[in-house]
Write a protein that holds these residues in place. Sequence first.
Motif, mmCIF file in Angstrom:
data_model
loop_
_atom_site.group_PDB
_atom_site.id
_atom_site.type_symbol
_atom_site.label_atom_id
_atom_site.label_comp_id
_atom_site.label_asym_id
_atom_site.label_seq_id
_atom_site.Cartn_x
_atom_site.Cartn_y
_atom_site.Cartn_z
ATOM 1 N N ILE A 154 27.484 0.736 52.677
ATOM 2 C CA ILE A 154 26.888 -0.419 52.418
ATOM 3 C C ILE A 154 27.879 -1.456 52.051
ATOM 4 O O ILE A 154 28.669 -1.239 51.363
ATOM 5 C CB ILE A 154 25.729 -0.351 51.070
ATOM 6 C CG1 ILE A 154 24.738 0.653 51.426
ATOM 7 C CG2 ILE A 154 25.198 -1.461 50.675
ATOM 8 C CD1 ILE A 154 23.839 0.992 50.574
ATOM 9 N N LEU A 189 25.602 -6.047 49.683
ATOM 10 C CA LEU A 189 24.027 -5.915 49.695
ATOM 11 C C LEU A 189 23.534 -6.921 48.593
ATOM 12 O O LEU A 189 23.881 -6.968 47.530
ATOM 13 C CB LEU A 189 23.751 -4.389 49.494
ATOM 14 C CG LEU A 189 22.158 -4.202 49.140
ATOM 15 C CD1 LEU A 189 21.493 -4.240 50.475
ATOM 16 C CD2 LEU A 189 21.887 -2.831 48.489
ATOM 17 N N VAL A 241 17.565 0.863 50.605
ATOM 18 C CA VAL A 241 18.055 1.687 51.782
ATOM 19 C C VAL A 241 16.920 2.546 52.371
ATOM 20 O O VAL A 241 17.007 2.742 53.564
ATOM 21 C CB VAL A 241 19.125 2.890 51.247
ATOM 22 C CG1 VAL A 241 19.723 4.086 52.292
ATOM 23 C CG2 VAL A 241 20.516 2.171 50.702
ATOM 24 N N MET A 271 24.940 -1.850 56.611
ATOM 25 C CA MET A 271 24.197 -1.028 56.037
ATOM 26 C C MET A 271 24.108 0.140 57.093
ATOM 27 O O MET A 271 23.148 0.138 57.857
ATOM 28 C CB MET A 271 22.934 -1.380 55.533
ATOM 29 C CG MET A 271 22.169 -0.437 54.754
ATOM 30 S SD MET A 271 21.016 -0.958 53.312
ATOM 31 C CE MET A 271 19.528 -1.298 54.177
#
Lengths: 282, 279
Positions: B6, B9, B53, B68
Amino acid sequence: MTDYVVEGKGLTQDYYVSGGMFGKAKTVRAVKGIDFAVERGKTLAIVGESGSGKSTLARIVALIDHQSGGTLTIEGHEVDIARHKPDHVLRSKVQMVFQNPYGSLNPRQKVGDVLTEPLLLNTKLSARERREKAEAMLVKVGLGAEHYNRYPHMFSGGQRQRIAIARALMLNPTLLVLDEPVSALDLSVQAQVLNLLADLQDEFSLTYVFISHDLSVVRYIADDVLVMNKGECVEQASRDEIFSAPKHPYTQMLFAATPVTDVEAIRARVAHRKALRAGAGA
Amino acid sequence: MALLTIRNLTVAFATASGSFRAVDGIDLSVDPREVLAIVGESGSGKSVSMLAVMGLLPDTATVTADEMTFDGHDLLHMTGAERRRIIGREITMIFQEPIASLNPSFTVGFQIEEVLRLNMGLSRHAARARAIELFTAVGIPEPAVKIHAYPHQMSGGQCQRVMIAIAIASNPRLLIADEPTTALDVTIQKQILDLLMELQERHGMALIMITHDMGVVAETADRVIVQYKGHKMEEADVLSLFEAPSHPYTRALLAALPENATGDRLPTVSDFFGQEGVQ
């Protein structure tokens, strides 16, 4: 003579369970004869897992439930709330703080009303005196007088627990029963509330009965420790004795289950994992 | 190569008083077979980033990220069908309240067999056999009997074992555990943590452990990320974090542990931020 604020002798509590349409009714003994005594200005911690009867015992000490057997003595006077309803004096002496600060405050009641209600019910103070006392108490627990007119939802969990503590202190109690007062709080907020409780105990020479399942918190706050399992007292000793040499297997098991944050223990665990992996990879 | 990556984010929630950033520019990665702990207090955004997620956030949330990816698959731009092949199979999650996570109207056996039939394509008969096998693996006594029990007939610890059995049913490569032991007693907590570590080792899955409890971190993690108000404060392997925490917030969290108390008072986070002039 030692000055005991609260003393329990052979306290028991039975719950009646109806058997439903077909089964037989039975009684469950949740507390099986507990003896304890707490000196003025000291803290007794009652430790146990869920189902150990520690909260049931707390409710007896806080004069909420009547015990099924045994005697409860508060400041030298035997108390039997089933026969004599507690008067204002007795109600003022014993107060309780609950675990969940989200559940123990009425969302429709302003903080000021939360704090002045015990005074309204138990004293003859005027409205103005009640307000002054409430504002002073808010400052004492680390909030401000300007919070008087706010509602509980405007506060964080830690602040709400401060309000619950302030409410319990409004009547100048001698004994405070704290049922898991910090277990719903974050670590850093927990530290603040524990500090507050320690300060208040010094200032008002309060006596605490502190219910908890967290041994690290107990180590910080308690003078004496009573370990309960399935309604029975398995071990009772001073804090230093229990923490240096727990005698009963159940107490030892509780210690073994408590996570250790010691660097050496972590080093050993990391090394063990590395060895496991090397073994699996080979 | 990292299993889950990631980069940058950000999760923003639309609220009555404008947009609120619960997670703000978090980078993290998990390697295969690694145990990563994400530590923070309530409001630190530690659960929200993992819910992002999993795609479990409500419509009011806006998720943006530079990257991601899970094992090379882009989680941001994939269709629902593609996402369903990964979420719930390759990545599974368990939650804080085990009793609330299970459906009270169905037996625990039905709930795990449903996963096995839909996700793994097993027949009814094979699913039953596999369910009993999984219940045995997570240490539920008398699995053949317990399979007919409803969630309210089991204790919190046993419900969490059922949740773990459901989560590992599809042999996931990543298990996300969101405060898995917070609602449980210390003795049960120990058992559940030991079980998770044993399963992680045996199946070679990666594990993300979301927690506020430094004790849980010390007992489980390989690497630790400390989060505060949606930002990453510190990232380190577990030993260096406890030996020499570099960020004042981490030091504050460790000092606030009651067992580390020196003297009469517990230091609080505000003491530390005040002293070192950090906001």
